[in-house]
Motif scaffolding. Sequence first.
Motif, PDB file in Angstrom:
ATOM      1  N   UNK A  59       0.502  -1.166   0.131  1.00 33.09           N
ATOM      2  CA  UNK A  59      -0.194   0.065  -0.045  1.00 33.09           C
ATOM      3  C   UNK A  59       0.757   0.938  -0.277  1.00 33.09           C
ATOM      4  N   UNK A  60       0.478   2.176  -0.668  1.00 30.39           N
ATOM      5  CA  UNK A  60       1.598   3.127  -0.494  1.00 30.39           C
ATOM      6  C   UNK A  60       1.592   4.012   0.813  1.00 30.39           C
ATOM      7  N   UNK A  61       1.783   5.429   1.324  1.00 35.03           N
ATOM      8  CA  UNK A  61       2.089   5.932   2.125  1.00 35.03           C
ATOM      9  C   UNK A  61       1.011   7.139   1.944  1.00 35.03           C
ATOM     10  N   UNK A  62       0.146   7.249   2.921  1.00 39.00           N
ATOM     11  CA  UNK A  62      -0.705   8.523   2.886  1.00 39.00           C
ATOM     12  C   UNK A  62      -0.298   9.358   3.034  1.00 39.00           C
ATOM     13  N   UNK A  63       0.196  10.672   2.660  1.00 36.75           N
ATOM     14  CA  UNK A  63       0.646  11.868   3.198  1.00 36.75           C
ATOM     15  C   UNK A  63      -0.507  12.180   4.433  1.00 36.75           C
ATOM     16  N   UNK A  64      -0.226  13.461   5.366  1.00 36.60           N
ATOM     17  CA  UNK A  64      -1.381  13.906   5.723  1.00 36.60           C
ATOM     18  C   UNK A  64      -1.749  15.204   4.865  1.00 36.60           C
ATOM     19  N   UNK A  65      -3.055  14.802   5.355  1.00 36.44           N
ATOM     20  CA  UNK A  65      -3.100  17.096   4.768  1.00 36.44           C
ATOM     21  C   UNK A  65      -4.012  17.564   5.672  1.00 36.44           C
ATOM     22  N   UNK A  66      -3.369  18.993   5.175  1.00 30.23           N
ATOM     23  CA  UNK A  66      -3.270  20.423   6.133  1.00 30.23           C
ATOM     24  C   UNK A  66      -4.349  21.091   5.437  1.00 30.23           C
ATOM     25  N   UNK A  67      -5.078  21.510   6.400  1.00 36.62           N
ATOM     26  CA  UNK A  67      -6.039  22.670   5.691  1.00 36.62           C
ATOM     27  C   UNK A  67      -5.365  24.133   5.363  1.00 36.62           C
ATOM     28  N   UNK A  68      -6.310  24.179   4.259  1.00 39.53           N
ATOM     29  CA  UNK A  68      -5.206  25.835   3.348  1.00 39.53           C
ATOM     30  C   UNK A  68      -5.652  26.703   4.216  1.00 39.53           C
ATOM     31  N   UNK A  69      -4.336  27.656   4.096  1.00 40.82           N
ATOM     32  CA  UNK A  69      -4.716  28.931   5.173  1.00 40.82           C
ATOM     33  C   UNK A  69      -4.980  30.176   5.238  1.00 40.82           C
TER      34      UNK A  69
END
Length: 69
Positions: A59-69
């Motif tokens: 499985x690919x490693x999931x990247x954390x999602x950050x909120x747009x400023x």
Amino acid sequence: MPALWSFPERRSECCPSCAGVRPFEQPPCADGHEQGECPEWACAGCGHAILLGSAESTRPVRQPVTAAA
């Protein structure tokens, strides 16, 4: 009991289909594993297949999602 394949890799395991300890052999590997390194084993009596060893994650490693400023 005749061998299913002509490879020397052989071990005894409990076969769910035969309901007892039976010799298991490694069939020819279609996944590119080196001889003796494949996790797939088959009962020499009935052909029931089992996987032995550790599973590799694909499985690919999931990247954390950050909120747009």
